[in-house]
Enzyme design. Structure first.
Site, mmCIF file in Angstrom:
data_model
loop_
_atom_site.group_PDB
_atom_site.id
_atom_site.type_symbol
_atom_site.label_atom_id
_atom_site.label_comp_id
_atom_site.label_asym_id
_atom_site.label_seq_id
_atom_site.Cartn_x
_atom_site.Cartn_y
_atom_site.Cartn_z
ATOM 1 N N ARG A 25 -5.994 11.772 -5.791
ATOM 2 C CA ARG A 25 -6.202 10.865 -4.653
ATOM 3 C C ARG A 25 -5.191 11.081 -3.546
ATOM 4 O O ARG A 25 -4.768 10.124 -2.892
ATOM 5 C CB ARG A 25 -6.114 9.391 -5.095
ATOM 6 C CG ARG A 25 -7.148 8.967 -6.089
ATOM 7 C CD ARG A 25 -8.299 8.247 -5.394
ATOM 8 N NE ARG A 25 -9.208 7.777 -6.418
ATOM 9 C CZ ARG A 25 -9.466 6.496 -6.638
ATOM 10 N NH1 ARG A 25 -8.914 5.577 -5.892
ATOM 11 N NH2 ARG A 25 -10.282 6.158 -7.589
ATOM 12 N N ARG A 29 -5.692 5.738 1.015
ATOM 13 C CA ARG A 29 -5.264 4.620 1.861
ATOM 14 C C ARG A 29 -3.769 4.480 2.082
ATOM 15 O O ARG A 29 -3.354 3.706 2.937
ATOM 16 C CB ARG A 29 -5.814 3.305 1.273
ATOM 17 C CG ARG A 29 -7.305 3.155 1.503
ATOM 18 C CD ARG A 29 -7.871 2.008 0.704
ATOM 19 N NE ARG A 29 -7.866 2.340 -0.711
ATOM 20 C CZ ARG A 29 -8.419 1.580 -1.664
ATOM 21 N NH1 ARG A 29 -8.977 0.423 -1.336
ATOM 22 N NH2 ARG A 29 -8.392 1.954 -2.920
ATOM 23 N N ARG A 38 -11.040 6.549 8.484
ATOM 24 C CA ARG A 38 -11.988 5.696 7.755
ATOM 25 C C ARG A 38 -12.538 4.607 8.684
ATOM 26 O O ARG A 38 -13.739 4.304 8.649
ATOM 27 C CB ARG A 38 -11.268 5.074 6.568
ATOM 28 C CG ARG A 38 -12.112 4.157 5.715
ATOM 29 C CD ARG A 38 -11.257 3.761 4.527
ATOM 30 N NE ARG A 38 -11.862 2.784 3.673
ATOM 31 C CZ ARG A 38 -11.677 1.479 3.795
ATOM 32 N NH1 ARG A 38 -10.939 1.001 4.774
ATOM 33 N NH2 ARG A 38 -12.239 0.660 2.936
ATOM 34 N N ASP A 75 -16.228 11.325 -4.013
ATOM 35 C CA ASP A 75 -16.017 10.334 -5.064
ATOM 36 C C ASP A 75 -16.823 10.733 -6.288
ATOM 37 O O ASP A 75 -17.801 11.475 -6.168
ATOM 38 C CB ASP A 75 -16.444 8.935 -4.598
ATOM 39 C CG ASP A 75 -15.845 7.867 -5.494
ATOM 40 O OD1 ASP A 75 -14.663 7.534 -5.306
ATOM 41 O OD2 ASP A 75 -16.536 7.373 -6.414
ATOM 42 N N TYR A 152 -19.899 3.147 -15.204
ATOM 43 C CA TYR A 152 -20.214 2.486 -13.929
ATOM 44 C C TYR A 152 -21.714 2.215 -13.810
ATOM 45 O O TYR A 152 -22.136 1.189 -13.279
ATOM 46 C CB TYR A 152 -19.748 3.354 -12.756
ATOM 47 C CG TYR A 152 -18.242 3.345 -12.592
ATOM 48 C CD1 TYR A 152 -17.598 2.281 -11.968
ATOM 49 C CD2 TYR A 152 -17.457 4.374 -13.089
ATOM 50 C CE1 TYR A 152 -16.221 2.257 -11.821
ATOM 51 C CE2 TYR A 152 -16.076 4.366 -12.951
ATOM 52 C CZ TYR A 152 -15.462 3.305 -12.321
ATOM 53 O OH TYR A 152 -14.098 3.280 -12.191
#
Ligand code: CP3
Length: 351
Positions: A25, A29, A38, A75, A152
Site C-alpha cells: 500500500r 492515504r 483521489r 485493489d 468479502y
C-alpha cells in the site's frame, strides 16, 4: 532492460548489493498528493478505474522515496466487482458488496470474468505504468487469493469473525469449494493477463487465510493458491516473472507455504524473520516484516525497527524488505523516508 533489478534478483535469491525495499500500500492515504488525485477522481473506485490517474498515483511514492519497486494501483476486489457483485466503498467503513453471495442459485451462476473485458482498466493501468516507469524499477501486479476474495464476497464486506463464510465452510463445504473454484480460475486468468500487459512480478494477497484452522487453511486456501502457482506464466519475453505469496497470520504454516511452488513468501510482523529464514532454508526468498505501526512512532523508532529486521535476517541473499502488512493511513511520510534510507544505508553490510 531494468536499470534496477534488485527486487527480481532478491526474489530469485540471487546476489544483490543492497536489500531491495518496497511497501505494501505504498500509494495511499498517508501521502497528501494521493489524497489530491483521489479528490480529483471523485472516489477511490473512480481513481482505480481511471488508468491515467491510477498510473499517476502508482508513481507518486517513487518520486518521494528511493523504492526498488512500483505496485500497480488497484485493489483485490476488482475481480468480484467484475463478477457483478456491486462494489462500493463507504467512507470510514471500507468495502461493501450490494449483492453478497448467499443463495445456492447465485453461487452456481457465478462465472470467472474475462480479464480483457471487464478488467480491461487494470490491464491498461499495468501497461501505462510499465511504460511510465521506463525500466527504472520493476512493476508488481497482484490479486487477492481465492479464499480472501470469497470472504468479502460471502460476508459482503469486512468482518471481525467471518461467521457467514465460516458457517458455509462447515455446513456446505461444496458451495464454498464451488466459489473457490471459480475464483481460482479468475485469478489465474487475471494474473497471467497482468503479466502479458507488463507486470514483472506478481503477488497473491491472502489477507484472511490466517483466520482459518490448520486443516481448513490447507483445504480452502493453500490448495487453491498452489493451483494458481502451477498455472502462472513463469517467463514473459524471455524474462523470469517471480511470484510472492503472502498469507497474513500464516506463520504457523510457513514450511507448507514455502513448499507451495512460490518463489517468495511474505511474512507478517509476528515472526522473527531470522527464525523464518532458518525454517525455510534456501527454498524461497522472504519478504517483510516490520510492524507497520512502528512508523507511527516516528523516524527514530522506524530506523531502529528497520535495523533490527535487517539484523534478524542476517548475512544472506533472498530478503525483500517490506512491512508485515499494508502501511497505515496515519503514517508520517518522514517515517517512510527514514525506513527507505535506513535500508539503503545499512543493508549493504549484509550482502
Ligand atoms: O500496495 C499498493 O500501493 C497498491 C494498491 C492496493 C490497494 N489495495 C489500494 C487501496 C493493494 C495491493 C490493495 C490490496 C487489498 N485491498 C487487500 C489485500 C492487502 C491487505 O491489506 O491485506 C485488501 C484486503 C483490500 C480490500 C480493501 N480495499 C480494503 C479492506 C480497503 C480499505 C478500506 C478503508 O477505507 O480503509 C480498501 C481500499 C483501498 N485499497 C485503499 C487503497 C489505497 C484506500 C481507499 C481510499 O483511498 O479511500
Amino acid at each position: 532492460m531494468l536499470k534496477n533489478d534488485s527486487l527480481i534478483r532478491a526474489l530469485l535469491r540471487q546476489p544483490t548489493r543492497h536489500t531491495p525495499v518496497w511497501l505494501m500500500r505504498q500509494a495511499g492515504r498517508y501521502l497528501p498528493e494521493y489524497n489530491k488525485t483521489r479528490a480529483r477522481a471523485g472516489s477511490f473506485l473512480a481513481l482505480a478505474k481511471n488508468p491515467d490517474l491510477a498510473t499517476e498515483v502508482t508513481l507518486q511514492p517513487l518520486a518521494r522515496f528511493r523504492l526498488d519497486a512500483a505496485i500497480v494501483f488497484s485493489d483485490i476486489l476488482t475481480i468480484p466487482d467484475a463478477m457483478g457483485l456491486g462494489l462500493a466503498f463507504v467512507e470510514g467503513e471500507g468495502p461493501r458488496f450490494e449483492r453478497p453471495l448467499r443463495e445456492e442459485r447465485e453461487i452456481r451462476a457465478l462465472a470467472a470474468p474475462d480479464p480483457g473485458e471487464r478488467l480491461r482498466y487494470v490491464l491498461d493501468t499495468v501497461s501505462q505504468a510499465r511504460r511510465a516507469l521506463a525500466g527504472e524499477v520493476p512493476l508488481i501486479g497482484f490479486s487477492g487469493s481465492p479464499f480472501t476474495l470469497a470472504c468479502y464476497m460471502v460476508e459482503g464486506g469486512a468482518s471481525a469473525d467471518f461467521r457467514t463464510v465460516k458457517t458455509m465452510l462447515y455446513n456446505r463445504p461444496d458451495l464454498l469449494h464451488h466459489i473457490l473454484e471459480v475464483n481460482c480460475r479468475a485469478v489465474i486468468a487475471y494474473l497471467n493477463a497482468q503479466i502479458e500487459a507488463g507486470a514483472q512480478v506478481v503477488m497473491i494477497f491472502d489477507t484472511w487465510g490466517g483466520a482459518l484452522g490448520a486443516a481448513e487453511y490447507r483445504e480452502f486456501s493453500l490448495a487453491y493458491m498452489q493451483r494458481i502457482l502451477a498455472e502462472l506464466k513463469r517467463e514473459h519475453h524471455g524474462e523470469r516473472i517471480p511470484n510472492i505469496l503472502f498469507t497474513k497470520g500464516g506463520g504457523a504454516w510457513l514450511e507448507a507455504i514455502a513448499a507451495s511452488g512460490c518463489d517468495a513468501v511474505g511474512v507478517d510482523w509476528t515472526l522473527d524473520i531470522g527464525a523464518a529464514r532458518n525454517r525455510v532454508g534456501d527454498r524461497v526468498a522472504l519478504q517483510g516484516n516490520l510492524d507497520p505501526m512502528t512508523l507511527l512512532a516516528g523516524p527514530e523508532a522506524t530506523r531502529r525497527g528497520t535495523a533490527a529486521v535487517l539484523a534478524a535476517f542476517g548475512r544472506a541473499h533472498g530478503h525483500v524488505f517490506n512491512l508485515g502488512h499494508g502501511i497505515s493511513q496515519f503514517t508520517p511520510p518522514e517515517s517512510v523516508a527514514a525506513l527507505v534510507d535506513a535500508v539503503h544505508e545499512l543493508s549493504p553490510a549484509y550482502h
